[in-house]
Motif scaffolding. Structure first.
Motif, PDB file in Angstrom:
ATOM      1  N   GLU A  35       0.830  -1.209   0.000  1.00 15.00           N
ATOM      2  CA  GLU A  35       0.000   0.000   0.000  1.00 15.00           C
ATOM      3  C   GLU A  35       0.863   1.257   0.000  1.00 15.00           C
ATOM      4  O   GLU A  35       0.528   2.252  -0.639  1.00 15.00           O
ATOM      5  CB  GLU A  35      -0.948   0.031   1.201  1.00 15.00           C
ATOM      6  N   GLU A  36       1.987   1.227   0.713  1.00 15.70           N
ATOM      7  CA  GLU A  36       2.898   2.378   0.720  1.00 15.70           C
ATOM      8  C   GLU A  36       3.665   2.478  -0.595  1.00 15.70           C
ATOM      9  O   GLU A  36       3.883   3.572  -1.116  1.00 15.70           O
ATOM     10  CB  GLU A  36       3.878   2.263   1.886  1.00 15.70           C
TER      11      GLU A  36
ATOM     12  N   SER B 237       1.456   4.144  -3.172  1.00 14.87           N
ATOM     13  CA  SER B 237       0.677   5.177  -2.470  1.00 14.87           C
ATOM     14  C   SER B 237       0.004   6.179  -3.415  1.00 14.87           C
ATOM     15  O   SER B 237      -0.924   6.877  -3.003  1.00 14.87           O
ATOM     16  CB  SER B 237       1.558   5.918  -1.459  1.00 14.87           C
TER      17      SER B 237
END
Length: 135
Positions: A123-124, A127
């Motif tokens: 997810e990062e 982003s």
């Protein structure tokens, strides 16, 4: 252009292809399949506006055991085959079941153990993508 169907017959492909979105049959079927096996922290990442992306969507979830990771992956493959008549392009990670990836080209499903998910932080990494949580 023609494609080979699961039954071994040729199907004519339409020249007007439908763009994958969160309302697509494939997307909804995958989401339902992970939810049926009690996946946790389910999110989808819309990668369509990211030029470097390898797919249109990632669906990411986690499970508390290797048995549950495998059950989720198996259910995704079974439901998509039944409902959408599609087989995955490939799947990876079934042996260790720390991170299983089921690849449908436009949608890639990532099923993690919690520690592995924290380590890789997809997810990062992505982003810039629109993230949506699913209950």
């Amino acid at each position: 252009m023609s494609t080979l169907s699961l039954t071994g017959t040729l199907k004519k492909q339409s020249k007007a292809t439908t763009r994958i979105n969160r309302n697509s049959k494939l997307f909804k079927t995958i989401l339902l399949a992970v939810q049926e096996k009690k996946a946790e922290e389910i999110v989808s990442l819309d990668l369509r506006k990211i030029p470097e992306a390898v797919a249109d969507f990632f669906i990411i979830c986690q499970a508390t055991s290797t048995t549950q990771v495998k059950a989720i992956a198996d259910n995704v493959e079974q439901k998509v085959k039944e409902v959408c008549l599609e087989l995955p392009y490939r799947h990876e990670g079934m042996t260790a079941a720390q991170w299983v990836l089921v690849d449908y080209i436009n949608i890639v499903v990532h099923i993690f153990q919690p520690e592995t998910r924290k380590f890789y932080r997809l997810e990062e990494m992505w982003s810039d993508a629109d993230l949506q949580e699913h209950l």
